[in-house]
Design an enzyme around this catalytic site. Structure first.
Site, PDB file in Angstrom:
ATOM      1  N   HIS A 285      24.241  -8.334 -43.779  1.00 38.24           N
ATOM      2  CA  HIS A 285      24.946  -8.173 -42.611  1.00 38.24           C
ATOM      3  C   HIS A 285      24.280  -8.903 -41.318  1.00 38.24           C
ATOM      4  O   HIS A 285      24.221  -8.115 -40.360  1.00 38.24           O
ATOM      5  CB  HIS A 285      25.054  -6.955 -42.340  1.00 38.24           C
TER       6      HIS A 285
HETATM    7  C1  LIG Z   1      26.865 -11.000 -50.878  1.00 37.85           C
HETATM    8  C2  LIG Z   1      27.508 -10.508 -49.474  1.00 37.85           C
HETATM    9  C3  LIG Z   1      28.101  -9.017 -49.849  1.00 37.85           C
HETATM   10  C4  LIG Z   1      28.279  -8.323 -48.922  1.00 37.85           C
HETATM   11  N1  LIG Z   1      28.979  -6.827 -48.959  1.00 37.85           N
HETATM   12  C5  LIG Z   1      29.686  -6.562 -47.717  1.00 37.85           C
HETATM   13  C6  LIG Z   1      30.427  -5.422 -48.127  1.00 37.85           C
HETATM   14  O1  LIG Z   1      30.390  -4.654 -49.196  1.00 37.85           O
HETATM   15  N2  LIG Z   1      31.172  -4.993 -47.371  1.00 37.85           N
HETATM   16  C7  LIG Z   1      31.380  -5.582 -46.025  1.00 37.85           C
HETATM   17  O2  LIG Z   1      31.972  -4.839 -45.141  1.00 37.85           O
HETATM   18  N3  LIG Z   1      30.378  -6.582 -45.728  1.00 37.85           N
HETATM   19  C8  LIG Z   1      29.869  -7.130 -46.604  1.00 37.85           C
HETATM   20  N4  LIG Z   1      29.278  -8.383 -46.379  1.00 37.85           N
HETATM   21  C9  LIG Z   1      29.010  -8.907 -45.033  1.00 37.85           C
HETATM   22  C10 LIG Z   1      30.460  -9.507 -44.582  1.00 37.85           C
HETATM   23  O3  LIG Z   1      31.235  -9.915 -45.717  1.00 37.85           O
HETATM   24  C11 LIG Z   1      30.391 -10.486 -43.508  1.00 37.85           C
HETATM   25  O4  LIG Z   1      29.780  -9.940 -42.331  1.00 37.85           O
HETATM   26  C12 LIG Z   1      31.522 -11.116 -42.897  1.00 37.85           C
HETATM   27  O5  LIG Z   1      32.381 -11.418 -44.072  1.00 37.85           O
HETATM   28  C13 LIG Z   1      31.329 -12.060 -41.879  1.00 37.85           C
HETATM   29  O6  LIG Z   1      32.561 -12.701 -41.429  1.00 37.85           O
HETATM   30  P1  LIG Z   1      32.366 -13.864 -40.644  1.00 37.85           P
HETATM   31  O7  LIG Z   1      33.854 -14.323 -40.256  1.00 37.85           O
HETATM   32  O8  LIG Z   1      31.465 -13.505 -39.327  1.00 37.85           O
HETATM   33  O9  LIG Z   1      31.802 -15.285 -41.405  1.00 37.85           O
HETATM   34  P2  LIG Z   1      32.057 -15.649 -42.777  1.00 37.85           P
HETATM   35  O10 LIG Z   1      33.156 -14.757 -43.538  1.00 37.85           O
HETATM   36  O11 LIG Z   1      31.118 -16.113 -43.437  1.00 37.85           O
HETATM   37  O12 LIG Z   1      33.097 -16.978 -42.510  1.00 37.85           O
HETATM   38  C14 LIG Z   1      32.565 -18.205 -41.983  1.00 37.85           C
HETATM   39  C15 LIG Z   1      33.190 -19.324 -42.620  1.00 37.85           C
HETATM   40  O13 LIG Z   1      32.847 -20.524 -42.033  1.00 37.85           O
HETATM   41  C16 LIG Z   1      32.875 -21.508 -42.943  1.00 37.85           C
HETATM   42  N5  LIG Z   1      32.133 -22.521 -42.202  1.00 37.85           N
HETATM   43  C17 LIG Z   1      30.927 -22.487 -41.625  1.00 37.85           C
HETATM   44  N6  LIG Z   1      30.334 -23.838 -41.005  1.00 37.85           N
HETATM   45  C18 LIG Z   1      31.425 -24.383 -41.197  1.00 37.85           C
HETATM   46  C19 LIG Z   1      31.523 -25.687 -40.747  1.00 37.85           C
HETATM   47  N7  LIG Z   1      30.602 -26.305 -40.041  1.00 37.85           N
HETATM   48  N8  LIG Z   1      32.910 -26.459 -40.951  1.00 37.85           N
HETATM   49  C20 LIG Z   1      33.755 -25.719 -41.535  1.00 37.85           C
HETATM   50  N9  LIG Z   1      33.677 -24.512 -41.904  1.00 37.85           N
HETATM   51  C21 LIG Z   1      32.580 -23.821 -41.973  1.00 37.85           C
HETATM   52  C22 LIG Z   1      32.011 -20.985 -43.953  1.00 37.85           C
HETATM   53  O14 LIG Z   1      32.141 -21.546 -45.084  1.00 37.85           O
HETATM   54  C23 LIG Z   1      32.686 -19.639 -44.218  1.00 37.85           C
HETATM   55  O15 LIG Z   1      34.144 -19.759 -44.938  1.00 37.85           O
HETATM   56  C24 LIG Z   1      28.576  -8.971 -47.487  1.00 37.85           C
HETATM   57  C25 LIG Z   1      28.144 -10.398 -47.411  1.00 37.85           C
HETATM   58  C26 LIG Z   1      27.571 -11.106 -48.369  1.00 37.85           C
HETATM   59  C27 LIG Z   1      27.185 -12.445 -48.121  1.00 37.85           C
END
Ligand SMILES: Cc1cc2nc3c(=O)[nH]c(=O)nc-3n(C[C@H](O)[C@H](O)[C@H](O)COP(=O)(O)OP(=O)(O)OC[C@H]3O[C@@H](n4cnc5c(N)ncnc54)[C@H](O)[C@@H]3O)c2cc1C
Length: 541
Positions: A478
């Site tokens: 997280h």
């Molecule tokens: C293994 C795991 C288990 C988890 N379990 C839970 C759970 O059970 N419940 C829960 O609530 N949360 C959980 N989390 C945490 C939660 O999923 C994340 O906090 C949340 O998805 C983050 O969202 P975000 O939009 O910030 O980033 P992300 O969802 O990580 O999205 C970022 C996106 O940007 C893309 N990206 C990055 N850099 C670039 C670039 N330069 N060019 C183009 N694309 C790019 C990436 O590929 C990705 O698709 C877990 C996370 C993981 C990894």
């Protein structure tokens, strides 16, 4: 598409969204609801991966380079020099496509604290409509829960007697059963609510992008790694990205919205010359805009996994790992019945107080009804029968950082957590481990003949427990906070998520959280995407 002066392919949109993760998918889908707004969504990863569909596939994704950036923390004293894994989703849906599928909003106080830090518009009362807008949930009270949103949230039943017994055991220790921790109060023990519907994971790719894909005004490009933001003076006007070996550019007539997540968003700002001047100069990156907070304020849940052997036969999922029992699980799954294959990664959780006198929970316990071990393709069920319970502070005080290590976008950034650098994090962690023990020792658990394997009953003092934590803990994945929202000098974005001092650029993902929420971070990240899209539309009107 037309070539620019340098011969690169070029195209124009109103909005460019970088990253199709939890937040980015919501931003792109909501912005493109208006047919007159053109939106480009750039995702570095693939369109999909077969293991994202089946919930049990999480074990095949957590170390899988086809769907995961596979980052790691820098070795540090609080990990006894280990590099803890930092998995991050790299495909449509981002981390929501590889995560554990527990759906947890956090506490009202989390958002009220954000607002008190100067972030107008982010109090619990103000973010609640966006949480409701996300979900389609059948339970709870209407005042708190959404019925018509794109993302299905479900209440899996306690499929194992072991889980039902743990709820009873917690009750025997004064921790009440709370049927809806995403409702009026988080307090208590509950089965995890899940972003799972009809046995399938519901990522933001499924919930937000599938229904939006056919829109003429939304273009989704996968395999498109954004390498830099482009500028005219202090206005961000587009992006440069790499796709299928070629460099391309796209222009944003209105705005670029960076949704790359807590690790990649600060890295991309730094690669674009936005950050701490000395740090950028050391990497040979020309400084476009000095912003000292970029990459700072990293927070995560550092969570030791206590491990327990179970003497009672058939109680744990380890007993169903092969043979007839595994076939029965597969059959149950195929028939749409509760099954190991369709289970949320940690199906039971308790939000608890680490000491008397607190007015709400500050620690989380999460149960996994099995023991796992490292296998060649990710974690696998161990031969021994048992269960795991992780225990950690929900609002840690320790702060770390994420910074680019080179001007090259393909080089992973340095992730420094500084776990346990705030002494109270250690105190709460040790207390949470002790609470796990008291629940395991409650009368309702007697019939399972539990035996503590780790840290082991000899670890009694805080020092002994924390010594084990340093050698064994991992995060619950997280990370947040590295492009902090706020109005102080270390803030990267303002309360409308606009990057301080620049025009045409917002950040909308988990990196903007000034403080980690009390629980998992998928739901709050999607909420940030929903609210960002609403603010962008308001500001354009
Ligand atoms: C293994 C795991 C288990 C988890 N379990 C839970 C759970 O059970 N419940 C829960 O609530 N949360 C959980 N989390 C945490 C939660 O999923 C994340 O906090 C949340 O998805 C983050 O969202 P975000 O939009 O910030 O980033 P992300 O969802 O990580 O999205 C970022 C996106 O940007 C893309 N990206 C990055 N850099 C670039 C670039 N330069 N060019 C183009 N694309 C790019 C990436 O590929 C990705 O698709 C877990 C996370 C993981 C990894």
């Amino acid at each position: 598409m037309r070539p620019d002066a340098g011969g690169n392919a070029m195209s124009d949109y109103d909005y460019i969204v970088i990253g199709a993760g939890s937040a980015g998918a919501a931003v792109a889908a909501r912005l493109s609801e208006h047919p007159r707004r053109s939106v480009l969504l750039l995702e570095a990863g693939a369109a999909d991966h077969p293991w994202t569909r089946i919930p049990a596939g999480v074990a095949r994704l957590i170390t899988n380079p086809a769907a995961n950036w596979l980052y790691a923390g820098e070795p540090e004293p609080a990990t006894k020099g280990r590099a803890v894994p930092v998995p991050r989703g790299k495909l449509l849906g981002g981390s929501s496509a590889i995560n554990g599928m527990a759906f947890v909003r956090g506490q009202a106080r989390d958002f009220d604290t954000w607002a008190q830090l100067g972030n107008r518009g982010w109090s619990h009362a103000e973010v609640l409509p966006f949480f409701k807008k996300i979900e389609r949930y059948d339970g709870g009270e209407d005042e708190f829960r959404g019925r018509t949103g794109p993302l299905r949230v479900t209440d899996p039943p306690p499929a194992l007697p072991l889980l039902a017994a743990l709820i009873e055991a917690a009750g025997q220790r004064g921790i009440p059963h709370n049927p809806d921790y995403n409702g009026a109060s988080q307090d208590g023990i509950a089965m995890s609510q899940a972003s799972i519907a009809r046995g399938r994971r519901v990522s933001t790719a499924r919930a937000y992008l599938d229904p939006a894909r056919g829109r003429a005004n939304l273009r989704i490009l996968t395999g498109a790694l954004t390498e830099a933001l482009t500028f005219e003076g202090a206005r961000c006007t587009g992006v440069r990205y790499r796709r299928a070996g070629a460099t391309e550019q796209a222009r944003a007539g209105r705005e670029v919205i960076l949704c790359g997540g807590t690790i990649n968003s600060p890295q991309l700002l730094e690669l674009s010359g936005i950050g701490q001047p000395d740090r950028l100069a050391a990497l040979g990156i020309a400084v476009r805009h000095a912003l000292p907070g970029v990459g700072e304020n990293l927070q995560d849940h550092y969570a030791p996994r206590t491990r327990w052997a179970i003497g009672a036969a058939g109680a744990s999922l380890n007993d169903r790992r092969r043979g007839v029992k595994l076939v029965a699980e597969a059959l149950r799954y195929a028939l749409g019945r509760p099954s190991l294959l369709g289970m949320v990664a940690a199906p039971l959780r308790a939000f608890v107080r680490s000491r008397e006198g607190l007015d709400g929970p500050d620690a989380l316990l999460g149960w996994v009804p099995m023991l796992t071990e490292a296998g060649p393709r990710g974690p696998r069920l161990a031969a021994a029968s048992g269960m795991t319970c992780y225990a950690h502070p929900m609002r840690p005080e320790s702060r770390g950082s994420v910074h680019a290590t080179a001007a090259d976008p393909a080089r992973p950034p340095a992730i420094r957590f500084n776990f346990l650098s705030a002494p109270e994090d250690g105190t709460v962690t040790a207390a949470a481990v002790r609470i796990a023990r008291t629940i395991m020792a409650a009368p309702a658990m007697a019939r399972f003949a539990l035996r503590e394997l780790a840290p082991g009953p000899e670890a009694v003092t805080d020092d002994a427990i924390l010594d084990w934590v340093r050698g064994a803990a991992e995060t619950t994945y997280h990370p947040v906070g590295t492009c902090k929202m706020g109005v102080d000098p270390m803030a990267v974005v303002d309360p409308r998520l606009r990057v301080h001092g620049l025009a045409g650029l917002r950040v909308a993902d988990a990196s903007i959280m000034p403080r980690l929420t009390s629980g998992n971070t998928n739901a709050p990240s999607i909420m940030i995407g929903e609210k960002a899209a609403a603010m962008i539309a308001e500001d354009a009107a």
